[in-house]
Scaffold this motif. Sequence first.
Motif, PDB file in Angstrom:
ATOM      1  N   HIS A 171       1.327   8.565  10.857  1.00  0.00           N
ATOM      2  CA  HIS A 171       2.083   8.318   9.625  1.00  0.00           C
ATOM      3  C   HIS A 171       2.795   9.586   9.154  1.00  0.00           C
ATOM      4  O   HIS A 171       3.994   9.572   8.846  1.00  0.00           O
ATOM      5  CB  HIS A 171       1.115   7.809   8.547  1.00  0.00           C
ATOM      6  N   PRO A 189      -9.274   4.150  10.123  1.00  0.00           N
ATOM      7  CA  PRO A 189      -7.821   4.306  10.042  1.00  0.00           C
ATOM      8  C   PRO A 189      -7.416   5.112   8.825  1.00  0.00           C
ATOM      9  O   PRO A 189      -8.121   5.124   7.807  1.00  0.00           O
ATOM     10  CB  PRO A 189      -7.308   2.863   9.937  1.00  0.00           C
ATOM     11  N   GLN A 190      -6.296   5.811   8.933  1.00  0.00           N
ATOM     12  CA  GLN A 190      -5.747   6.536   7.789  1.00  0.00           C
ATOM     13  C   GLN A 190      -4.940   5.534   6.961  1.00  0.00           C
ATOM     14  O   GLN A 190      -3.926   5.028   7.423  1.00  0.00           O
ATOM     15  CB  GLN A 190      -4.850   7.681   8.261  1.00  0.00           C
ATOM     16  N   MET A 191      -5.404   5.254   5.761  1.00  0.00           N
ATOM     17  CA  MET A 191      -4.749   4.243   4.944  1.00  0.00           C
ATOM     18  C   MET A 191      -3.435   4.779   4.385  1.00  0.00           C
ATOM     19  O   MET A 191      -3.306   5.963   4.080  1.00  0.00           O
ATOM     20  CB  MET A 191      -5.664   3.789   3.810  1.00  0.00           C
ATOM     21  N   VAL A 192      -2.475   3.856   4.235  1.00  0.00           N
ATOM     22  CA  VAL A 192      -1.147   4.230   3.760  1.00  0.00           C
ATOM     23  C   VAL A 192      -1.207   4.848   2.372  1.00  0.00           C
ATOM     24  O   VAL A 192      -0.568   5.866   2.096  1.00  0.00           O
ATOM     25  CB  VAL A 192      -0.227   2.977   3.762  1.00  0.00           C
ATOM     26  N   SER A 234      -2.476   5.153  13.256  1.00  0.00           N
ATOM     27  CA  SER A 234      -2.263   5.336  11.815  1.00  0.00           C
ATOM     28  C   SER A 234      -2.125   6.809  11.445  1.00  0.00           C
ATOM     29  O   SER A 234      -1.518   7.145  10.432  1.00  0.00           O
ATOM     30  CB  SER A 234      -3.411   4.699  11.026  1.00  0.00           C
ATOM     31  N   GLY A 270       0.794  -1.217   0.000  1.00  0.00           N
ATOM     32  CA  GLY A 270       0.000   0.000   0.000  1.00  0.00           C
ATOM     33  C   GLY A 270       0.822   1.260   0.000  1.00  0.00           C
ATOM     34  O   GLY A 270       0.299   2.359   0.051  1.00  0.00           O
ATOM     35  N   GLU A 281      -3.521   6.497   1.065  1.00  0.00           N
ATOM     36  CA  GLU A 281      -4.117   7.826   1.134  1.00  0.00           C
ATOM     37  C   GLU A 281      -3.062   8.887   1.444  1.00  0.00           C
ATOM     38  O   GLU A 281      -3.076   9.990   0.895  1.00  0.00           O
ATOM     39  CB  GLU A 281      -5.203   7.821   2.218  1.00  0.00           C
ATOM     40  N   ALA A 326      -6.091   2.182  14.436  1.00  0.00           N
ATOM     41  CA  ALA A 326      -6.685   3.319  13.721  1.00  0.00           C
ATOM     42  C   ALA A 326      -6.124   4.631  14.245  1.00  0.00           C
ATOM     43  O   ALA A 326      -5.782   5.536  13.466  1.00  0.00           O
ATOM     44  CB  ALA A 326      -8.200   3.281  13.878  1.00  0.00           C
ATOM     45  N   LEU A 365      -0.963  -1.690  10.638  1.00  0.00           N
ATOM     46  CA  LEU A 365      -2.382  -1.891  10.393  1.00  0.00           C
ATOM     47  C   LEU A 365      -2.742  -3.371  10.230  1.00  0.00           C
ATOM     48  O   LEU A 365      -3.913  -3.744  10.341  1.00  0.00           O
ATOM     49  CB  LEU A 365      -2.823  -1.116   9.147  1.00  0.00           C
ATOM     50  N   SER A 366      -1.734  -4.206   9.970  1.00  0.00           N
ATOM     51  CA  SER A 366      -2.002  -5.640   9.816  1.00  0.00           C
ATOM     52  C   SER A 366      -1.557  -6.443  11.036  1.00  0.00           C
ATOM     53  O   SER A 366      -1.678  -7.672  11.042  1.00  0.00           O
ATOM     54  CB  SER A 366      -1.276  -6.177   8.574  1.00  0.00           C
ATOM     55  N   GLU A 370       1.892   0.194   7.241  1.00  0.00           N
ATOM     56  CA  GLU A 370       1.089  -0.895   6.687  1.00  0.00           C
ATOM     57  C   GLU A 370       1.211  -2.140   7.567  1.00  0.00           C
ATOM     58  O   GLU A 370       0.227  -2.840   7.815  1.00  0.00           O
ATOM     59  CB  GLU A 370       1.560  -1.214   5.263  1.00  0.00           C
TER      60      GLU A 370
END
Length: 809
Positions: free
Chosen positions: A454, A395-398, A451, A340, A400, A448, A437-438, A434
Amino acid sequence: MHNSGLPGSDINKSSPYSAVAMSEQLVIQYLKHCRDLTRGFAYRVFPNFWRQWCKQVLEVAEQAKSNKDQIALYETQNLLAAVQQAAEQEFCQHLANGFVKFKNKSLNTLTGEERFSGDILSLVEHSDLEETIAITSITHRADNFFAEQLWALQQRLALLNDGEKIDERANPASPVQFCESLRKLLANLDIDVKTKIIGYKLFDQDVIGMLDGLYDELNDYLIRQNLLPNLRFVPASDKPADHKTDEAMQDDPFERNDGSVDEQQQVEEEQQHQRRASDKLLSGALNPNDIQYQNSLLNAIRLLQTHVTQALPAIQAAHFNPQAVVAGQAANSPVINPNGAVVATPAVPTASPANLQVYTQNQLVSVLEQMQTQAFSVTQQVLANHESGPVPIAPQMVAEVGRKMMEQIASENENGAVEAGDMQTIDLVGMLFEYMLSDDHLPDSVKALLSYLHTPFLKIAFIDKGFFEQPEHPARVLLNSLAEAGVRWVSNDGSDQYDIFTKIKTTVFRLLQEFKNDVRIFAELLIEFNAYTHNVARRQELMERRALEKAQGEEKLREAKIQVNNEVRGRTDNRDMPSAILLLLLQPWSDYLSFVLLRYGDKSDSWKRALQVIDDLLWTLEPKTKQPDKVKQMELQDGLLAALERGFETIGYEQAKGRKLLDAVVSLQRMALLSRKAEPAPAPMRTKLESLAAEKAGHMVAQLQPVLPEEAKIVDSLKMVEFGTWFEFDGGKRLKVAWYNKKTQHYMLVDQQGRKVSLAAGLQLARDMLAGRARIIAGSTKPFFERALENIYHTLNERADTLKTGNTS
């Protein structure tokens, strides 16, 4: 032709750590046998060592120069003699726990010298230092003396460790494990350092010096299981290891490692993938606790990043021509790697490469500053109104973060671009988050929240080059602390303990709001957060210790009641019993037996007399036809009734009920003298009395049900679970195994505050796991950041393999 189906078949002689398919049950079976051999050896040699120590202390006492010293030494000798049996059991238990840790891949026993280096040395207690020096000296000598046997044992144990190489720190039977077991034992005894040093010298002679016999036993057993039966000792100096310099390895990280091997090895190596120089990270050549390991890991990651992105341009535009974007992909969207994270921009730039304006790191930091402000605003809106407890937040996705960063650069300068080196930094931080988050360790609410760090962590990566290089960097340690606190005190069911989620939230908010370019904010927040969690940890440990002591007391009583119930049922089952006698034995007399057992033990005369009362009572109720038996019964009756009466008084049994039972005994004995048989208790009444007694004794209903093979397999594997293992139950509730009673097979589960929740039977836990109502949260002793880097290394390694395979095909 090799038979790869056998557990220890030499699939590849040049690589004794080749992955071998071996069932979990088989691994546990082998480990348990090795554990039993190790424990058996300890039980054989430990008593002699302890007796010799007591004798030596006595001799020193007799030669003492003052009465005070002599009295102190006599007291020490008396203490040692008194605790010998308990010490022997504790020592063997520590060794056995090492095999549990080995199974969980958390065994990493240090000699102690690593803790006493640098400036810390001045703070170390003199006694600790002396003990550490003694242990270090013993282990170094033993490792050299038993080098060949230890080497062979560690090659074979590696096959039980998923093929991962181990050293003496991870070998549950190595000399350091024996020394560490003794150190833990002595830590609980009030013994001066001089006496300890005498003990270590004798320990070296009488225990460590005898280890060759154990290692022969262990190796012979594993050979019989066909685990590397044809193994030959290869001294370290003769190994065909990497002799290249670091510089040479960096020039070509994927160069073959031919070394000086024989022709057969060369043929076999041709059948493998080419080895990378960075593979020595995973071979055990470097210890995970070494700074060298950290630096080498980071260097390997960067080399792999360069390799997997070598086809990309050195300068990548942030502004794209939408018409050039691959169909189905949104405009202004960078390519995202499998984790990601942003790695490249495939679209054609609107400006020619000559016109691209590369952003400096200061400019990139400025872009991130704006994004950080936006992240703070988002988290404020969602979380600010919630005073306490975890709350849901997306959560703020990578991907994004990468997309927004490129959009921000493009909006500022249509010719804006980023250098490949800076893209690698963006990619590396992206893979870090990433992984977070996993990570199964972390509850979703904490993932979340964290994140949103980041952006500030991407900033610190640009501002401070030491961020990735230094294991003790405040930013790294802060992230470790936040993650550890989340695992320890926050659950997925929406609850937390000690208001930890609020503390994590406050720390995140402050970082998002206050971090500009001054990295000292990380150190300030770290000190503040750790001060809070250290206080919390002390409170939790105190509560957990109290719960444990209470549970151990309850379990001791349960063990006594089970033993008593078994003794009584062993005498009453399969024979007719009058109702009154059955009631007497299963209730008041069982209570009295439990009292005697707990107070005096099962070796005492009191216990034997109490059991004899049952045997005599049952004999006196049998019909007598012969005159000698009648005479004997008449002699027994009065003493028997007196013993029963004393037992009732001891436990405070209600007098009226006691008198009624004693009257029934007299009546039944009179019938026996008249050669008449008493009427047995009705079957329903007997079944009810026996069930109530069994339940009172602690026999769980689940234990009385038939056990399925898959349930038995999990119950067996649960015996290897280490104290401190976390379970997550339906709804997200997390409970920790604080203690396990091997006699009753009960697991004491505590919540995240340290309070006892239940004493769960192993079979019930197994059934919950099979039904999906419970799962083990895989534990690790490594800090979050180190686990993340290792995961990134493995991920990039796999991508490099895929890339290499694609090029080859």
